[in-house]
Design a protein around this motif. Structure first.
Motif, PDB file in Angstrom:
ATOM      1  N   ARG A 178       7.345-103.361   8.236  1.00  0.00           N
ATOM      2  CA  ARG A 178       8.756-102.925   8.022  1.00  0.00           C
ATOM      3  C   ARG A 178      10.028-103.974   7.512  1.00  0.00           C
ATOM      4  NH1 ARG A 178       7.885 -96.493   8.162  1.00  0.00           N
ATOM      5  NH2 ARG A 178       6.089 -96.624   9.286  1.00  0.00           N
TER       6      ARG A 178
ATOM      7  N   THR B 289      10.482 -92.948  14.566  1.00  0.00           N
ATOM      8  CA  THR B 289       9.743 -93.617  12.612  1.00  0.00           C
ATOM      9  C   THR B 289       9.453 -92.388  12.465  1.00  0.00           C
ATOM     10  OG1 THR B 289       9.881 -95.873  13.848  1.00  0.00           O
ATOM     11  CG2 THR B 289       8.409 -95.118  12.028  1.00  0.00           C
ATOM     12  N   GLN B 290       8.148 -91.696  12.034  1.00  0.00           N
ATOM     13  CA  GLN B 290       7.817 -90.872  12.022  1.00  0.00           C
ATOM     14  C   GLN B 290       8.575 -89.474  11.440  1.00  0.00           C
ATOM     15  OE1 GLN B 290       4.375 -90.986  11.132  1.00  0.00           O
ATOM     16  NE2 GLN B 290       4.511 -93.610  11.694  1.00  0.00           N
TER      17      GLN B 290
ATOM     18  N   ALA C 260      10.296 -90.477   8.838  1.00  0.00           N
ATOM     19  CA  ALA C 260       9.409 -90.830   7.633  1.00  0.00           C
ATOM     20  C   ALA C 260       9.175 -89.298   7.110  1.00  0.00           C
ATOM     21  CB  ALA C 260       7.083 -91.881   7.914  1.00  0.00           C
ATOM     22  N   ASP C 261       8.473 -88.555   7.998  1.00  0.00           N
ATOM     23  CA  ASP C 261       8.401 -87.120   7.696  1.00  0.00           C
ATOM     24  C   ASP C 261       9.812 -86.538   6.245  1.00  0.00           C
ATOM     25  OD1 ASP C 261       6.276 -87.137   8.788  1.00  0.00           O
ATOM     26  OD2 ASP C 261       7.144 -86.372  10.170  1.00  0.00           O
TER      27      ASP C 261
ATOM     28  N   ASP D 146      11.858 -88.171   4.803  1.00  0.00           N
ATOM     29  CA  ASP D 146      12.239 -89.038   3.499  1.00  0.00           C
ATOM     30  C   ASP D 146      11.701 -88.278   2.299  1.00  0.00           C
ATOM     31  OD1 ASP D 146      13.604 -91.184   5.028  1.00  0.00           O
ATOM     32  OD2 ASP D 146      12.151 -92.278   4.826  1.00  0.00           O
TER      33      ASP D 146
END
Length: 171
Positions: A13, A164-165, A168-169, A171
């Motif tokens: 990333r 991080t997850q 991402a959820d 976004d």
């Protein structure tokens, strides 16, 4: 991340690269040759199995236990519990029904909105969750074979992955 066979690395990333082991073979019996995803899945399934066996002593499982913990903060609707646990409302309905049969939760009027129903933890449910969730047995189930430094590093990595997850959820 996708594996770049030509270079033996994959983009990260942050724009760098991640070196893959020389031989990644998802069909191998040797875990050292498995992709990271298979390694994680295998460990998670073992821990889930062991954790469910541990929780069974309180008539709980990996699905119901975190629901009780979320209810320590106060009553919540099934919709809220479903969102917090990353499951559908239908699945949460089954989880709550099981917890209710065990005497660990009750369903009643939502104190914030009388038109809605809320789930609340009972004293029995609070005691069961507190006993089942004692830190040392849980750590022993998840950190088998690791030293203290390994556990500390694993926790750092897992916290990073969870954060991080979550990002991402959102976004």
């Amino acid at each position: 991340m996708q594996h770049d066979d030509a270079h033996g690395s994959a983009p990260t990333r942050d724009g760098g690269t991640h070196a893959w082991p020389d031989a990644v073979d998802p069909t191998s019996d040797d875990p050292a040759e498995w992709p990271t995803g298979r390694l994680l899945f295998t460990v998670v399934r073992r821990i889930e199995h062991d954790w469910n066996a541990h929780l069974a002593g309180w008539n709980l499982n990996h699905a119901g236990f975190p629901v009780l913990l979320h209810l320590f903060a106060g009553p919540r609707t099934q919709r809220e519990l479903a969102a917090l646990n990353g499951v559908t409302e239908q699945t949460m309905s089954r989880i709550v029904a099981r917890l209710e049969r065990a005497g660990y939760v009750t369903r009643g009027d939502d104190p914030r909105d009388r038109r809605r129903r809320a789930v609340a933890v009972t004293d029995t449910g609070r005691r069961a969750a507190a006993e089942a969730g004692r830190l040392q047995p849980a750590e022993d189930l998840t950190a088998r074979g690791l030293g203290d430094d390994d556990v500390a590093r694993l926790r750092e990595i897992l916290v990073t992955l969870v954060r991080t997850q979550r990002g991402a959820d959102q976004d």
